[in-house]
Motif scaffolding. Structure first.
Motif, PDB file in Angstrom:
ATOM      1  N   GLU A   5     -18.781   4.023 -19.305  1.00 42.64           N
ATOM      2  CA  GLU A   5     -18.452   5.022 -18.282  1.00 42.64           C
ATOM      3  C   GLU A   5     -17.904   6.234 -19.013  1.00 42.64           C
ATOM      4  O   GLU A   5     -16.883   6.129 -19.703  1.00 42.64           O
ATOM      5  CB  GLU A   5     -17.376   4.465 -17.332  1.00 42.64           C
ATOM      6  CG  GLU A   5     -17.894   3.472 -16.317  1.00 42.64           C
ATOM      7  CD  GLU A   5     -18.988   4.037 -15.421  1.00 42.64           C
ATOM      8  OE1 GLU A   5     -18.854   5.189 -14.967  1.00 42.64           O
ATOM      9  OE2 GLU A   5     -19.984   3.326 -15.191  1.00 42.64           O
ATOM     10  N   GLU A   7     -17.110  10.624 -19.433  1.00 41.36           N
ATOM     11  CA  GLU A   7     -16.974  11.970 -18.888  1.00 41.36           C
ATOM     12  C   GLU A   7     -18.015  12.848 -19.588  1.00 41.36           C
ATOM     13  O   GLU A   7     -18.449  12.546 -20.697  1.00 41.36           O
ATOM     14  CB  GLU A   7     -15.549  12.483 -19.137  1.00 41.36           C
ATOM     15  CG  GLU A   7     -14.548  11.687 -18.313  1.00 41.36           C
ATOM     16  CD  GLU A   7     -13.119  12.179 -18.466  1.00 41.36           C
ATOM     17  OE1 GLU A   7     -12.882  13.149 -19.206  1.00 41.36           O
ATOM     18  OE2 GLU A   7     -12.248  11.579 -17.824  1.00 41.36           O
ATOM     19  N   THR A  10     -17.266  15.354 -24.648  1.00 38.41           N
ATOM     20  CA  THR A  10     -16.504  14.647 -25.681  1.00 38.41           C
ATOM     21  C   THR A  10     -16.142  15.677 -26.746  1.00 38.41           C
ATOM     22  O   THR A  10     -16.988  16.485 -27.144  1.00 38.41           O
ATOM     23  CB  THR A  10     -17.377  13.527 -26.306  1.00 38.41           C
ATOM     24  OG1 THR A  10     -17.747  12.604 -25.282  1.00 38.41           O
ATOM     25  CG2 THR A  10     -16.633  12.788 -27.410  1.00 38.41           C
ATOM     26  N   HIS A  36     -10.974  13.686 -22.232  1.00 47.83           N
ATOM     27  CA  HIS A  36     -10.373  12.382 -22.491  1.00 47.83           C
ATOM     28  C   HIS A  36     -11.098  11.578 -23.560  1.00 47.83           C
ATOM     29  O   HIS A  36     -10.716  10.445 -23.841  1.00 47.83           O
ATOM     30  CB  HIS A  36     -10.315  11.581 -21.184  1.00 47.83           C
ATOM     31  CG  HIS A  36      -9.396  12.187 -20.178  1.00 47.83           C
ATOM     32  ND1 HIS A  36      -9.489  11.960 -18.827  1.00 47.83           N
ATOM     33  CD2 HIS A  36      -8.348  13.043 -20.335  1.00 47.83           C
ATOM     34  CE1 HIS A  36      -8.541  12.635 -18.196  1.00 47.83           C
ATOM     35  NE2 HIS A  36      -7.840  13.304 -19.095  1.00 47.83           N
ATOM     36  N   GLN A  37     -12.165  12.161 -24.126  1.00 52.64           N
ATOM     37  CA  GLN A  37     -12.933  11.443 -25.141  1.00 52.64           C
ATOM     38  C   GLN A  37     -12.978  12.268 -26.425  1.00 52.64           C
ATOM     39  O   GLN A  37     -13.271  13.460 -26.394  1.00 52.64           O
ATOM     40  CB  GLN A  37     -14.374  11.219 -24.658  1.00 52.64           C
ATOM     41  CG  GLN A  37     -14.450  10.348 -23.430  1.00 52.64           C
ATOM     42  CD  GLN A  37     -15.661  10.596 -22.549  1.00 52.64           C
ATOM     43  OE1 GLN A  37     -15.732  10.069 -21.461  1.00 52.64           O
ATOM     44  NE2 GLN A  37     -16.607  11.403 -22.986  1.00 52.64           N
ATOM     45  N   GLU A  66      -6.085   6.432 -20.167  1.00 54.13           N
ATOM     46  CA  GLU A  66      -7.317   7.089 -19.722  1.00 54.13           C
ATOM     47  C   GLU A  66      -8.059   7.778 -20.879  1.00 54.13           C
ATOM     48  O   GLU A  66      -9.110   8.379 -20.672  1.00 54.13           O
ATOM     49  CB  GLU A  66      -7.005   8.106 -18.614  1.00 54.13           C
ATOM     50  CG  GLU A  66      -6.241   9.361 -19.029  1.00 54.13           C
ATOM     51  CD  GLU A  66      -4.735   9.168 -19.228  1.00 54.13           C
ATOM     52  OE1 GLU A  66      -4.269   8.012 -19.182  1.00 54.13           O
ATOM     53  OE2 GLU A  66      -4.037  10.175 -19.451  1.00 54.13           O
ATOM     54  N   SER A 254     -22.895  12.250 -22.232  1.00 54.64           N
ATOM     55  CA  SER A 254     -21.786  13.082 -22.692  1.00 54.64           C
ATOM     56  C   SER A 254     -22.255  13.999 -23.814  1.00 54.64           C
ATOM     57  O   SER A 254     -23.055  13.607 -24.660  1.00 54.64           O
ATOM     58  CB  SER A 254     -20.618  12.206 -23.159  1.00 54.64           C
ATOM     59  OG  SER A 254     -19.436  12.980 -23.241  1.00 54.64           O
TER      60      SER A 254
END
Ligand SMILES: NC(=O)c1ccc[n+]([C@@H]2O[C@H](COP(=O)([O-])OP(=O)(O)OC[C@H]3O[C@@H](n4cnc5c(N)ncnc54)[C@H](OP(=O)(O)O)[C@@H]3O)[C@@H](O)[C@H]2O)c1
Length: 296
Positions: A5, A7, A10, A36-37, A66, A254
């Protein structure tokens, strides 16, 4: 096939660790940002990228739930070994520097010095990654590399959960098209890295005329100039268009953007928020098939 999963953006950290003194603040900013990545590798800045991320993680009291850090396993920097043993050591080095017991994703990174057969052999590099995944130390395994045909071959082995292609699917380049299709057919997670072709597509103040770390032909540069002229005509910043080209492709989960300063981090947030007129994409298509890129 395990599906991550993700976002849409990245933060790429291959440049982290190249500016002594300034980069801990950048690592901390990345880990406190709206993204968040983060993507790193065992060999980025000789391990400094992972080390700084680790220091920043400790500085903020641990990696928040997260947030995730993805990394990659590299050949031995001294002997060049790309064996199963080396892959396990690479993973131990990565997790130690980052201060994390497990990683949600670990890629086989730039396996240019071994054949696919050697990499896939029992006890080889990929076998080691599979075992680490079985042991729960790695959530998913990926192949992250440039050379298009090599990446396609790894994707076709059907053992990887994810693929990262770079500098080959941009506003001026569609050479990773087949990788995206092969990965999509297999239900793999797809990362498209370097949407700015490593910088040239992001702004006029780019420090050189390389694309994807290589010297392009005059024809290719002329196409880049046509892209810039189109952006000027439509009032779109080139970096916004270059980023959204990748963000809008449904095959890409991503997009990995290299961030080398806190200013660029703030710019990235702005580019993500900006919108591009849907008609712009038809005008981009009307520029015609891009000339061959300098990458293979
Ligand atoms: N084999 C692999 O696995 C592999 C290979 C390549 C990349 N990656 C991943 O993908 C990430 C992204 O790759 P990348 O950083 O090479 O390419 P990129 O994301 O296409 O480009 C980033 C570069 O764009 C420049 N830039 C941004 N805005 C600009 C502006 N307004 N004007 C001029 N230049 C601008 C930045 O330059 P400044 O330095 O001036 O800020 C930065 O160096 C890497 O960090 C890495 O995580 C993985």
């Amino acid at each position: 096939m395990l599906h991550l999963e993700l976002e849409p953006v990245t933060v790429g950290t291959s440049g982290l660790g190249k500016r002594p003194g300034a980069d801990l603040a950048l690592a901390t900013a990345i880990l406190s940002s709206t993204f968040h990545q983060a993507d790193t590798s065992n060999n980025y800045a000789d391990g400094e990228s992972e080390r700084l991320l680790g220091e920043a993680i400790r500085g903020i009291g641990g990696l928040p739930e997260e947030r995730v850090v993805f990394s990659k396993g590299d050949q031995d920097p001294v002997t060049g070994a790309f064996t199963g043993d080396r892959m396990r050591r690479s993973f131990e080095e990565s997790t130690e520097r980052l201060g994390l017991e497990t990683l949600p994703l670990y890629h086989l990174h730039d396996p240019y010095t071994i054949s696919v057969t050697d990499a896939m052999a029992p006890g080889g590099a990929v076998d080691a990654l599979i075992r680490l995944r079985e042991q729960g130390r790695i959530g998913a395994i990926g192949i992250a590399a440039g050379r298009r045909e090599l990446v396609e071959e790894y994707v076709r082995t059907d053992v990887f959960d994810a693929v990262l292609t770079h500098n080959r699917y941009t506003v001026v380049d569609r050479s990773a098209e087949r990788i995206l299709d092969l990965a999509t057919e297999r239900g793999m997670t797809v990362f498209n890295a370097a949407p700015f072709g490593a910088g040239i597509l992001a702004g006029d103040n780019f420090r050189g005329r390389t694309y994807g770390y290589s010297e392009p032909s005059a024809e290719f540069l002329a196409h880049v100039d046509r892209f810039r002229a189109l952006c000027a005509e439509w009032g779109v910043e080139p970096a916004t268009a270059a980023l959204h080209f990748s963000l809008r492709d449904p095959r890409i989960h991503s997009t990995v953007v290299g961030v080398n300063s806190t200013e660029r981090l703030a710019e990235l947030e702005r580019h993500v928020q900006a919108s591009v007129d849907v008609e712009f994409w038809a005008a981009l298509d009307a520029l015609g098939t891009p000339p061959a890129p300098p990458t293979d």
